[in-house]
Every structure is written in C-alpha cells, then in structure tokens.
Design an enzyme around this catalytic site. Structure first.
Site, mmCIF file in Angstrom:
data_model
loop_
_atom_site.group_PDB
_atom_site.id
_atom_site.type_symbol
_atom_site.label_atom_id
_atom_site.label_comp_id
_atom_site.label_asym_id
_atom_site.label_seq_id
_atom_site.Cartn_x
_atom_site.Cartn_y
_atom_site.Cartn_z
ATOM 1 N N LYS B 100 0.814 -1.228 0.000
ATOM 2 C CA LYS B 100 0.000 0.000 0.000
ATOM 3 C C LYS B 100 0.841 1.270 0.000
ATOM 4 O O LYS B 100 0.411 2.312 -0.489
ATOM 5 C CB LYS B 100 -0.933 0.000 1.211
ATOM 6 C CG LYS B 100 -1.939 -1.151 1.221
ATOM 7 C CD LYS B 100 -3.083 -0.930 0.275
ATOM 8 C CE LYS B 100 -4.083 -2.078 0.335
ATOM 9 N NZ LYS B 100 -5.148 -1.946 -0.668
ATOM 10 N N GLU B 122 -9.432 6.009 3.214
ATOM 11 C CA GLU B 122 -10.244 4.957 3.813
ATOM 12 C C GLU B 122 -9.302 3.788 4.070
ATOM 13 O O GLU B 122 -8.261 3.678 3.434
ATOM 14 C CB GLU B 122 -11.360 4.539 2.854
ATOM 15 C CG GLU B 122 -10.985 3.467 1.818
ATOM 16 C CD GLU B 122 -9.901 3.887 0.824
ATOM 17 O OE1 GLU B 122 -9.729 5.113 0.622
ATOM 18 O OE2 GLU B 122 -9.221 3.008 0.259
ATOM 19 N N SER B 388 1.630 -9.720 -0.752
ATOM 20 C CA SER B 388 1.317 -8.292 -0.672
ATOM 21 C C SER B 388 1.603 -7.671 0.691
ATOM 22 O O SER B 388 1.843 -6.476 0.786
ATOM 23 C CB SER B 388 -0.148 -8.074 -1.044
ATOM 24 O OG SER B 388 -0.992 -8.852 -0.219
HETATM 25 C C1 LIG Z 1 -1.592 -6.944 2.658
HETATM 26 C C2 LIG Z 1 -2.756 -6.614 1.809
HETATM 27 N N1 LIG Z 1 -2.937 -7.282 0.662
HETATM 28 C C3 LIG Z 1 -3.987 -7.022 -0.148
HETATM 29 C C4 LIG Z 1 -4.935 -6.071 0.185
HETATM 30 C C5 LIG Z 1 -6.115 -5.891 -0.713
HETATM 31 O O1 LIG Z 1 -6.074 -4.717 -1.459
HETATM 32 P P1 LIG Z 1 -5.748 -4.719 -2.999
HETATM 33 O O2 LIG Z 1 -6.651 -5.706 -3.637
HETATM 34 O O3 LIG Z 1 -6.029 -3.323 -3.421
HETATM 35 O O4 LIG Z 1 -4.320 -5.089 -3.172
HETATM 36 C C6 LIG Z 1 -4.781 -5.347 1.367
HETATM 37 C C7 LIG Z 1 -5.766 -4.306 1.727
HETATM 38 O O5 LIG Z 1 -5.853 -3.797 2.767
HETATM 39 C C8 LIG Z 1 -3.659 -5.623 2.199
HETATM 40 O O6 LIG Z 1 -3.481 -4.960 3.331
#
Ligand SMILES: Cc1ncc(COP(=O)(O)O)c(C=O)c1O
Lengths: 263, 407
Positions: B100, B122, B388
C-alpha cells in the site's frame, strides 16, 4: 408541456420543493406523505429512492433510506405504490431522486418507461455523469418525456453551469455549497453564488438545495433563485411524527409565510 | 519512454480510454460536488507523475524510505511441495508491511503538487491507513483515516499505529461498518472539503483517474519482478502471476507489465469467506453483476434490487463488495483467471508458509498462496506470487486459529 414547466409558467418565485424518502417512515406511507406535502403547500415533490450507499446525502437522509430499505422498499415496490399516484388527488409535479446502481439493476429503459407510466415528471440521478448522459442515457430519458435535472455547485465553472443548464430540463438544482445534504451553511457566500447564477441568464429556473431548513433560509434562497429544496429538515420532522399530515402541516407552516395555495 | 497517450478507444488491458473505461468498466460516476476535484486530478495526474523531478522524488523515497526493490525470493520448500518453481515478490518487506505504501507515497507527493494540505483516506485492513498516515507524518500533512467500526476492532494494532503516527482515525458506523462504508465516509468528507483536501484512495477503485493512477504507482511491483526474474531465470517472463484481489491494487501492480505478454497467465484470487455460495463471501467476480459503486462502473455484489450487499471475509483487506474496473475487464475478456479461497484455505496456506519458508504472510496474501492448491503446474513453470503484506496485523486472528490442521 410537463407538470414542472407548467408550474414555472404560472409562478417563478418561492417555489418549494420538498424531499421525502419512499417507504419512510413506513413502507406504505409514501403516498400519505406526498398527499400531506401537497395539502400543506409544497409545489414540487422530490421522492427519494432509498439506496445502501447514498454518497451525495448526509446521515439523516441516509438513515431514512436505511429505515425504508428495512421496511422492504424496492423500486418495483415503489412503482407498485405509485400506480395510484395520479388516481389519488396528487397533481403536483413529482421527481424521482436516486442513484444509478439500483436504476441500472432495474433496467434503465424499463425504469424510465415505468416512471413515465405512473405519472412521474422528472429524474435526479446525482451520480449519472454528463458524458454518459450525453452518449447513452439522455436519449432514453427524453424518449419517455421525463425531465432531467443536473446539479451545479459553487465550484462548477460558469462554462460548465451553462452546459449542464442546456442539458437539464424542468429546473437546475443549485447545491448551496459543495456539501452533502444536511449541513449548515454560511448564507452570505450562498447569496453571492446565487447572484452569479442569475447573471448567467440560464434557460432553466434555479432551485437551491442543501442547507435550507427554516423560513429564514428559505426566504434568503428565494431572493436570488426561483425557489428552494428542503430535505433533511423535513425528514427530521417526519422521524418521530405520530400524524404525518399534522407533522407536515406544522413543518411547512414554519417555512412558508404566504397563504397556502392548496392543490 | 512511458506511454502517456490515452486514446478514445475502448481502452487496453493496461490503460483506460480518456473517459476512464477499460472495455465496459470504469468511468466517473460522481456527483457534481466531486467534479472539480476529480477533473483537476484527471487533467493533471499524468503530467505531474511523469515530471522528472516527481519521478526522482518518488523513486528515491521508494528506495531509501520504503526499502525497494523488494526481494524476489525463490521459495524452495514451497516449490518442492508443488513440484514447480515459486517466487515470492516480497511486498511484505516494504516499510509499513505491505504494498500500500507505493501508492500512498505517489498520491501524497501528487497532492502536494496540487497544493492540498489535508489528506483523507479509507482503510480496511488498516495497511493503507497506516501507509497514508506514515507518508503524511513524513511530509508534515494532516491525515484523517476512515475505518469501519468492525475493522477497527479486528485490526487493532494498525489503529494504534495510525494514532502513533499522528493520524485521526474516524470510525465509519453506517452500513456493514467495513471498507465499503469507510469509503463512503471518505467520499463525503471530500465533498464537504472541496478546496484543501486530497483523497488518497487505497486501491484501483473509485472514479477515473484513480484506478489508472493507483495501477501506475503500484506497477513498480511488476517492473522490478521482470528485472529480477531475468537475473534468476534468464527470462523476464514467468508462466503465472498470482495475486489476491480486494479492490485489486497489488494484483494490478503485480500484473501491470505482464498484461500485454499474453503467454503469462494472470491469476487473481478473491476471498470466498465461508464458501462462494454460503452467503458469507467476498468473491465479487463470482457473485457480482455490473453496477456502479464508489464512482465507477464495475462488478458489484448486490441484491436483485441493486442494494450493495455486505460481503464477508476473514481478511479485512478483501472484505469489499466491488473490484477495480481493470479487473472486471480482465475477468470479462478472460485475460485474467479468477479463483477464490475460503477463510479456512487462507488460514491453512498462511500456516503452511510460516512452516515451510519462515514467513508470516498477511491474511490477504494468504489467499493468493491458497490458490496454489487449486492449480496444476508443470515442473518447468515459473510462478510469481505477490506476497502483498506481512501478517503482524493478523496475529490475533492467527492465534485464535492456531490449532488449524497442519498442512
Ligand atoms: C496486505 C494486503 N494485501 C492485499 C490487500 C487488498 O487490497 P488490494 O486488492 O487493493 O491489493 C490489502 C488491503 O488492505 C492488504 O493490506
């Protein structure tokens, strides 16, 4: 000519448009509320279709929508109720206000057809953008003879106000400040903005919305515009009403000083 | 040379057309009260983003502050289990613990150049809120983060982080009290503060140009992956890229530079909650229909009457009833393969990664890992899984489920 244009042909000042939420306070109170508005001096009814995510509305109107949804209100149910609209003695212009998603699910064209069939006069869909209106939806709305009202704000450029005025019919909805419904406003800034709108020589009458809640704010708005729209304050008045007609009468007496015209 | 020309056509996999459409999805379905701000962003984002001075500041911060490039790690034991080659793109090693921050830095730098003094955001899992609060602290800007009441409870460590970083956390108490409602509240704040405020959206959702802007900021993930794969394998191209999808920003970033490489399979993994058809799910492509949510046309989980439904996922970051328009287009065209993983499958995959590789993943990322069990790979395949985020924020949930069956 539609009911809205007819109204503005007869009168260009102190037009009072009152917002109510379909299915609020009770599922079956929709027409009762509308009749009470007509009997107590409203000139136009803006009938809100409840939605789970009403971005342009404040907490009071959102809450009324949540109650209405909880009561079981849907677009299909609303049209069912509105079949009696023009058989009852309601003759005021009625505008449906709502958000794109439920309308798209219902089917945009079917929505316009059904709205026109029950005697609705116009639509306000704040999240229908200009581009999509011009390329896709505007023609459908016209096909069924419905008016469409765009919003303008103090941040809308003069050029854009003119474009949106050209696309609108019925009236133009001047949001009194860039804000969701229900916020208190500094009326000096609002007056300047309305004077500016007056100077643009728009084709449509202008109604001021957002932040009108009593006689003083209504009169201030009417000084520089053709009328005003009241929403949040009326919903608040309905929230705890025992008798819808009484509550509406009391509320509208507090707004309009001139004698009631009746239906 | 970065391609900043966007045409009138139906858009490409990578880029929307000038009205913000990827095929049938996108656009800017916003009330007039947001028009000036969104229009300003639309007019200026590309010009600002690709200014050399902006790029230098952005890239320097990504390197020196965030710690990029993040490693591309060959997960040997996990690869053995699946009899293939699995690389983990370690977004969990970013400062603040998730991808993020790539977007938060980009958007806050952009907001500064637009003269904005106040930042709102948000957040669901709290990762985007923490990232935004962090960047605002770094830049000395006021920061307000909207977060669903339910998420405030289940992601307490991140709420504490945001507060320590000086941000104000405002609870969103309406509706389902999760990410969707936090987004509504943030949009309302922006409507009420049109002059001094920039809204940092945390995923590839929202009105045009947000999906494209966020995808571009996150595209650093696949930009690095290509170079790193070349070093590891001698080829820039994997056979598969796998990422979880809430709104879709880590997936958009992980896919971005492979979108036009049609040999690369792009696999997006949604949260199935208790099961896709259990009524407690967040698998938008499986359950959603075209609709409008938060300013764009996309796939939306909703009732027959068009009311947006309350999704469910054990992972707050995936607990969203929509999906970015880019992903709706990838789904509709078949360019992307959309799978889903249940709460239990994600938990199992998380425990498995801990024990096989010594990495505690975020619950969101664990959904991407869970998809490995649903696919068959060749020994010669090269997979990139976007890890992620890291699991620190999810420890309470993990502890509750520590007896989960061993993989
Ligand atoms: C570690 C992590 N992965 C994935 C996401 C999902 O978001 P996005 O689909 O935008 O990657 C989030 C959202 O808070 C997150 O914190």
């Amino acid at each position: 000519m539609g009911r809205i244009s007819e109204l503005f042909k007869q009168r260009q000042n102190n037009i009072l448009n009152v917002y109510c939420t379909a299915g609020f306070p009770h599922l079956e109170s929709t027409l009762t509320v509308m009749k009470a508005l007509q009997d107590n001096g409203a000139d136009i009814i803006e009938l809100g279709m409840p939605y789970s995510d009403p971005l342009a509305d404040g907490p009071v109107i959102q809450e009324s929508g949540t109650v209405a949804l909880h009561n079981g209100m849907t677009i299909a149910k609303l049209f069912e109720q509105l079949k009696a609209l023009r058989n009852s003695s309601i003759t005021l212009p009625v505008i449906l206000m709502g958000y794109m998603n439920p309308v798209l699910q219902y089917g945009f064209e079917k929505f316009c057809a059904d709205a026109a069939a029950v005697g609705i006069d116009g639509l306000i869909l704040p999240d229908l953008p200009q581009y999509e209106f011009e390329t896709e939806y505007g023609a459908v709305i016209k096909k069924y003879g419905l008016d469409f009202v765009f919003l303008v704000t103090p941040e809308t450029s003069d050029e854009r106000v003119k474009q949106l005025d050209a696309l609108s019919s019925g009236f133009l909805y001047a949001v009194s400040s860039s804000s969701t419904t229900g916020k208190d406003k500094d009326f000096n800034a609002v007056e300047k903005y309305l004077q500016k709108l007056q100077s643009l020589q728009l084709k449509n009458p202008v109604l001021v919305g957002f932040g009108i809640k009593d006689k003083q704010t209504f009169e201030a708005a009417c000084k520089y515009a053709d009328g005003a729209i009241i929403g949040t304050a009326y919903i608040k008045a309905l929230e705890h009403a025992e008798d819808i007609n009484e509550a509406t009468k009391k509320f509208l007496e507090g707004i309009k000083s001139h004698p009631l015209k009746g239906g | 040379m970065i391609n900043t020309t966007i045409s009138l056509n139906r858009g490409t996999y990578k880029q929307p057309n000038i009205f913000g459409y990827y095929g049938n999805y996108g656009g800017a379905y916003i009330p007039e009260m947001l028009h000036r701000n969104v229009e300003e962003l639309k007019e200026r984002y590309l010009e600002i983003m690709y200014e050399p001075a902006f790029q230098k500041e952005f890239r320097d911060l990504l390197r020196d502050y965030v710690g990029r490039p993040t490693p591309l790690f060959y997960a040997k034991r996990l690869s053995e289990k699946h009899n293939t080659n699995i690389y983990l793109k370690r977004e969990d090693l970013n400062h603040t613990g998730a991808h993020k921050i790539n977007n938060a830095i980009g958007q806050v730098l952009l907001a500064q150049r637009l003269g904005k003094k106040r930042i709102i955001a948000e957040t669901g899992a709290g990762q985007h809120g923490v990232a935004t609060a962090t960047v605002c602290a770094l830049m000395g800007l006021e920061c307000i983060v909207y977060m669903g009441v339910k998420d405030i409870e289940r992601q307490a460590p991140n709420v504490a982080r945001m507060k320590m970083l000086g941000a104000t956390v405002r609870p969103a108490a309406s509706g389902s009290q999760t990410l969707k409602d936090a987004t509504n509240e943030a949009i309302r704040d922006w409507i009420n503060n049109p002059n001094d405020t920039h809204y940092v959206i945390g995923s590839v959702v929202g009105p045009h140009p947000y999906p494209d802007m966020v995808a571009r900021f996150q595209s650093i993930i696949s930009e690095e992956t290509r170079k790193q794969l070349l070093e590891h394998t001698g080829s820039e191209l994997p056979t598969h890229v796998i990422a979880c999808v809430g709104g879709g920003s880590n997936a958009a970033g992980a896919f971005y530079h492979f979108l036009d490489e049609l040999t690369v399979k792009l696999i997006a993994v949604e949260a199935a909650g208790h099961g896709v058809h259990s009524g407690m799910s967040a698998a938008t492509t499986q359950l959603g229909r075209p609709g409008v949510l938060h300013g764009s046309k996309s796939l939306v989980m909703q009732t027959e009457d068009g009311q947006v439904v309350e999704p469910h996922s054990i992972s707050a970051g995936l607990d969203y009833p929509g999906i970015g328009p880019m992903h709706a287009h990838l789904f509709e065209t078949g360019r992307g393969t959309f799978l889903s993983a249940t709460d239990d499958e994600a938990l199992q995959a998380a425990f498995e990664l801990c024990r096989l590789e010594g990495i505690i993943p975020a619950l969101e990322s664990a959904h991407a890992l869970a998809a490995l069990n649903q696919l068959r790979f060749k020994r010669t395949d090269t997979l990139v899984v976007c890890l992620s985020g890291r699991g620190d924020k999810d420890l309470a949930t993990y502890m509750k489920n520590i007896e989960a069956p061993n993989p």
